[in-house]
Design a protein around this motif. Structure first.
Motif, PDB file in Angstrom:
ATOM      1  N   TYR A   1      47.853  56.537  37.791  1.00  0.00           N
ATOM      2  CA  TYR A   1      49.370  56.371  37.727  1.00  0.00           C
ATOM      3  C   TYR A   1      50.099  57.807  37.860  1.00  0.00           C
ATOM      4  CZ  TYR A   1      48.689  57.216  32.974  1.00  0.00           C
ATOM      5  OH  TYR A   1      48.140  58.127  31.642  1.00  0.00           O
ATOM      6  N   THR A   2      51.040  57.959  38.004  1.00  0.00           N
ATOM      7  CA  THR A   2      52.262  59.216  37.768  1.00  0.00           C
ATOM      8  C   THR A   2      53.182  58.718  36.734  1.00  0.00           C
ATOM      9  OG1 THR A   2      53.601  58.468  39.569  1.00  0.00           O
ATOM     10  CG2 THR A   2      51.922  59.767  40.187  1.00  0.00           C
ATOM     11  N   VAL A   3      53.521  60.033  36.098  1.00  0.00           N
ATOM     12  CA  VAL A   3      54.485  59.582  35.077  1.00  0.00           C
ATOM     13  C   VAL A   3      55.902  60.635  35.040  1.00  0.00           C
ATOM     14  CG1 VAL A   3      53.293  61.376  33.508  1.00  0.00           C
ATOM     15  CG2 VAL A   3      54.567  59.724  32.438  1.00  0.00           C
ATOM     16  N   SER A   4      56.820  59.937  34.684  1.00  0.00           N
ATOM     17  CA  SER A   4      58.007  60.665  34.626  1.00  0.00           C
ATOM     18  C   SER A   4      58.774  60.398  33.244  1.00  0.00           C
ATOM     19  CB  SER A   4      58.876  59.908  35.704  1.00  0.00           C
ATOM     20  OG  SER A   4      59.129  58.814  35.677  1.00  0.00           O
ATOM     21  N   GLY A   5      59.511  61.207  33.165  1.00  0.00           N
ATOM     22  CA  GLY A   5      60.498  60.910  31.856  1.00  0.00           C
ATOM     23  C   GLY A   5      59.687  61.000  30.649  1.00  0.00           C
ATOM     24  N   ASN A   6      58.711  61.938  30.422  1.00  0.00           N
ATOM     25  CA  ASN A   6      57.856  62.170  29.169  1.00  0.00           C
ATOM     26  C   ASN A   6      58.159  63.377  28.690  1.00  0.00           C
ATOM     27  OD1 ASN A   6      56.821  63.401  31.727  1.00  0.00           O
ATOM     28  ND2 ASN A   6      54.809  63.638  30.406  1.00  0.00           N
ATOM     29  N   THR A   7      59.360  64.037  28.944  1.00  0.00           N
ATOM     30  CA  THR A   7      59.671  65.459  28.383  1.00  0.00           C
ATOM     31  C   THR A   7      61.179  65.265  27.815  1.00  0.00           C
ATOM     32  OG1 THR A   7      60.345  66.306  30.250  1.00  0.00           O
ATOM     33  CG2 THR A   7      57.908  66.565  29.456  1.00  0.00           C
ATOM     34  N   GLY A   8      61.462  65.934  26.797  1.00  0.00           N
ATOM     35  CA  GLY A   8      62.806  66.220  26.449  1.00  0.00           C
ATOM     36  C   GLY A   8      63.014  67.192  25.367  1.00  0.00           C
ATOM     37  N   THR A   9      64.297  67.777  25.160  1.00  0.00           N
ATOM     38  CA  THR A   9      64.592  68.788  24.256  1.00  0.00           C
ATOM     39  C   THR A   9      65.276  68.193  22.975  1.00  0.00           C
ATOM     40  OG1 THR A   9      64.364  70.478  26.125  1.00  0.00           O
ATOM     41  CG2 THR A   9      65.211  71.244  24.093  1.00  0.00           C
ATOM     42  N   ASP A  10      66.487  67.810  23.411  1.00  0.00           N
ATOM     43  CA  ASP A  10      67.632  67.194  22.561  1.00  0.00           C
ATOM     44  C   ASP A  10      67.109  66.140  21.803  1.00  0.00           C
ATOM     45  OD1 ASP A  10      69.092  69.501  22.945  1.00  0.00           O
ATOM     46  OD2 ASP A  10      70.194  68.445  24.605  1.00  0.00           O
ATOM     47  N   ALA A  11      67.529  66.008  20.429  1.00  0.00           N
ATOM     48  CA  ALA A  11      67.107  64.367  19.717  1.00  0.00           C
ATOM     49  C   ALA A  11      67.833  63.570  20.625  1.00  0.00           C
ATOM     50  CB  ALA A  11      67.724  64.738  18.218  1.00  0.00           C
ATOM     51  N   GLY A  12      67.162  62.181  20.563  1.00  0.00           N
ATOM     52  CA  GLY A  12      67.774  61.219  21.242  1.00  0.00           C
ATOM     53  C   GLY A  12      66.815  60.127  21.852  1.00  0.00           C
ATOM     54  N   VAL A  13      67.217  59.477  22.682  1.00  0.00           N
ATOM     55  CA  VAL A  13      66.406  58.343  23.122  1.00  0.00           C
ATOM     56  C   VAL A  13      65.927  58.630  24.524  1.00  0.00           C
ATOM     57  CG1 VAL A  13      66.030  55.901  23.616  1.00  0.00           C
ATOM     58  CG2 VAL A  13      67.113  56.651  21.640  1.00  0.00           C
ATOM     59  N   TYR A  14      64.575  58.479  25.089  1.00  0.00           N
ATOM     60  CA  TYR A  14      64.382  58.879  26.469  1.00  0.00           C
ATOM     61  C   TYR A  14      63.468  57.466  26.912  1.00  0.00           C
ATOM     62  CZ  TYR A  14      65.490  63.675  25.495  1.00  0.00           C
ATOM     63  OH  TYR A  14      65.862  64.760  24.975  1.00  0.00           O
ATOM     64  N   THR A  15      63.131  57.403  27.973  1.00  0.00           N
ATOM     65  CA  THR A  15      62.602  56.333  28.900  1.00  0.00           C
ATOM     66  C   THR A  15      61.335  57.132  29.667  1.00  0.00           C
ATOM     67  OG1 THR A  15      64.194  55.055  29.103  1.00  0.00           O
ATOM     68  CG2 THR A  15      62.472  54.362  30.414  1.00  0.00           C
ATOM     69  N   LEU A  16      60.037  56.663  29.361  1.00  0.00           N
ATOM     70  CA  LEU A  16      58.949  57.180  29.976  1.00  0.00           C
ATOM     71  C   LEU A  16      58.571  55.989  30.782  1.00  0.00           C
ATOM     72  CD1 LEU A  16      55.995  58.814  28.165  1.00  0.00           C
ATOM     73  CD2 LEU A  16      55.638  56.546  29.727  1.00  0.00           C
ATOM     74  N   THR A  17      58.258  56.394  32.082  1.00  0.00           N
ATOM     75  CA  THR A  17      57.806  55.407  32.800  1.00  0.00           C
ATOM     76  C   THR A  17      56.552  55.951  33.733  1.00  0.00           C
ATOM     77  OG1 THR A  17      60.212  54.838  33.396  1.00  0.00           O
ATOM     78  CG2 THR A  17      58.333  54.438  35.358  1.00  0.00           C
ATOM     79  N   ILE A  18      55.546  55.110  33.815  1.00  0.00           N
ATOM     80  CA  ILE A  18      54.399  55.332  34.491  1.00  0.00           C
ATOM     81  C   ILE A  18      54.388  54.427  35.879  1.00  0.00           C
ATOM     82  CG2 ILE A  18      52.848  55.902  32.610  1.00  0.00           C
ATOM     83  CD1 ILE A  18      51.500  53.143  32.974  1.00  0.00           C
ATOM     84  N   SER A  19      54.057  54.853  37.195  1.00  0.00           N
ATOM     85  CA  SER A  19      54.054  54.325  38.342  1.00  0.00           C
ATOM     86  C   SER A  19      52.715  54.256  38.938  1.00  0.00           C
ATOM     87  CB  SER A  19      55.241  54.857  39.175  1.00  0.00           C
ATOM     88  OG  SER A  19      56.307  55.072  38.733  1.00  0.00           O
ATOM     89  N   GLY A  20      52.136  53.183  39.533  1.00  0.00           N
ATOM     90  CA  GLY A  20      51.015  52.828  39.986  1.00  0.00           C
ATOM     91  C   GLY A  20      50.887  53.963  41.219  1.00  0.00           C
ATOM     92  N   GLN A  21      49.495  54.220  41.334  1.00  0.00           N
ATOM     93  CA  GLN A  21      49.396  54.836  42.776  1.00  0.00           C
ATOM     94  C   GLN A  21      47.891  54.496  43.132  1.00  0.00           C
ATOM     95  OE1 GLN A  21      49.481  59.204  42.210  1.00  0.00           O
ATOM     96  NE2 GLN A  21      48.074  59.247  40.882  1.00  0.00           N
ATOM     97  N   GLY A  22      47.585  55.003  44.338  1.00  0.00           N
ATOM     98  CA  GLY A  22      46.386  54.731  44.888  1.00  0.00           C
ATOM     99  C   GLY A  22      46.094  53.165  44.777  1.00  0.00           C
ATOM    100  N   ASN A  23      45.248  52.570  44.045  1.00  0.00           N
ATOM    101  CA  ASN A  23      44.753  51.481  44.081  1.00  0.00           C
ATOM    102  C   ASN A  23      45.825  50.520  42.957  1.00  0.00           C
ATOM    103  OD1 ASN A  23      42.565  51.446  45.671  1.00  0.00           O
ATOM    104  ND2 ASN A  23      41.364  52.306  44.022  1.00  0.00           N
TER     105      ASN A  23
END
Length: 324
Positions: free
Chosen positions: A208-230
């Motif tokens: 998979y690839t990952v997005s939304g897994n970094t942040g600086t300020d306090a708060g709520v974030y959304t981490l998303t993994i997206s399938g790749q290859g198979n």
């Protein structure tokens, strides 16, 4: 004088050649290869090897090309006629009861191929290009894609049968996978990376690839993994950066009343980032100036206010004493 028969010359017979059978096709039985020839004298004989001879028309069972020899064996009145030959063919039969099953499933990290069902006594070869059949075993495939496998079935006395079947492997959906987040994160002023683990999906490690897994300020974030290859699809989880704690402020200083009950005490060294209250009060009061004036004698608590990245700070206790 009268001539004796032994003094007469032998005649040469007239020979009508046997006629090759047309359109012979293998059928597991012995097939007569020709219609009989004839001779005006002597005896017609036949052979398949020009060595062993018989008065009977020869037969053949297997598909292929045959040479039928024939000759005349003379007698007291007719000469022998030397061997001659004709050519006869028995064609291959068509093969039946051949089926090929492809494969069409979701990726499971296992190797898959086609299945070819053949008659008893037949053999099959495989290839990855049309017209090329060099493999004893059908090629196997694991990764997502559409693969065409070619085959050729052969059996003695039968026409070869060629064909193909597909191996289709589709991407595996990861939308039901489980994501486990690491320990809680707290604001530091620097960019933070959310650590996490992805569970095996049906025993398979996900690519998979990952997005939304970094942040600086306090708060709520959304981490998303997206399938790749198979793998295909995506899975998202919420995560947060918590507000940091703040120490008690160091700069505030209490100034006592000048006269008892005059309420002219004050607190200096404050900023608009702070708030205060009289000890025991339920609510803090925001500070907008650099000092708080007109305070009665008492115990006061001063702290940094809560903001986007910090919790309300620890209290600094200040005592304004009665005036003289």
């Amino acid at each position: 004088p009268t001539r004796r028969s032994s003094d007469l010359a032998k005649a040469t017979p007239v020979v009508t050649a046997p006629v090759a059978k047309a359109s012979l096709i293998y059928n597991t039985s012995a097939l007569a290869l020709a219609d009989e020839g004839s001779t005006t004298g002597g005896t017609m004989q036949y052979s398949l090897d020009n060595i062993s001879w018989s008065n009977d028309i020869p037969s053949g069972t297997n598909a292929g090309d045959y040479t039928v020899y024939y000759k005349v064996v003379g007698n007291s009145n007719y000469n022998d006629v030397a061997a001659q030959s004709i050519f006869v063919s028995i064609a291959n039969a068509d093969m039946s009861d051949i089926t090929a099953d492809g494969y069409n499933r979701v990726f499971d990290n296992q190797a898959h191929t086609i299945s070819v069902n053949i008659p008893e006594g037949a053999s099959v070869k495989y290839g990855t290009a049309d017209g090329t059949y060099e493999l004893d075993d059908a090629p196997q495939y694991t990764n997502v894609g559409t693969y065409k496998v070619y085959y050729k079935v052969e059996k003695a006395n039968y026409n070869a049968v060629t064909g193909s079947a597909d191996v289709v492997i589709t991407a595996k959906d990861i939308s039901n996978t489980e994501i486990t987040l690491g320990e809680a994160l707290t604001y530091t002023g620097s960019e933070l990376t959310r650590d996490f683990t992805v569970a095996l999906l049906d025993g398979i490690e996900i690519d998979y690839t990952v997005s939304g897994n970094t942040g600086t300020d306090a708060g709520v974030y959304t981490l998303t993994i997206s399938g790749q290859g198979n793998f295909t699809g995506s899975k998202s989880v919420s995560w947060s950066i918590g507000k940091a704690s703040q120490p008690a402020p160091e700069t505030p200083v209490a100034v006592n009343e000048t006269i008892k009950a005059k309420a002219d005490g004050k607190i200096t060294g404050v900023t608009s980032d702070m708030e205060y209250k009289l000890e025991g009060a339920s609510e803090y009061i925001a500070i907008s100036e650099t000092e708080i004036v007109n305070l009665a004698a008492g115990t006061y608590l001063v702290r940094y206010k809560e903001n986007a990245n910090f919790l309300a700070g620890a209290d600094k206790q200040l005592i304004i004493a009665d005036g003289a």
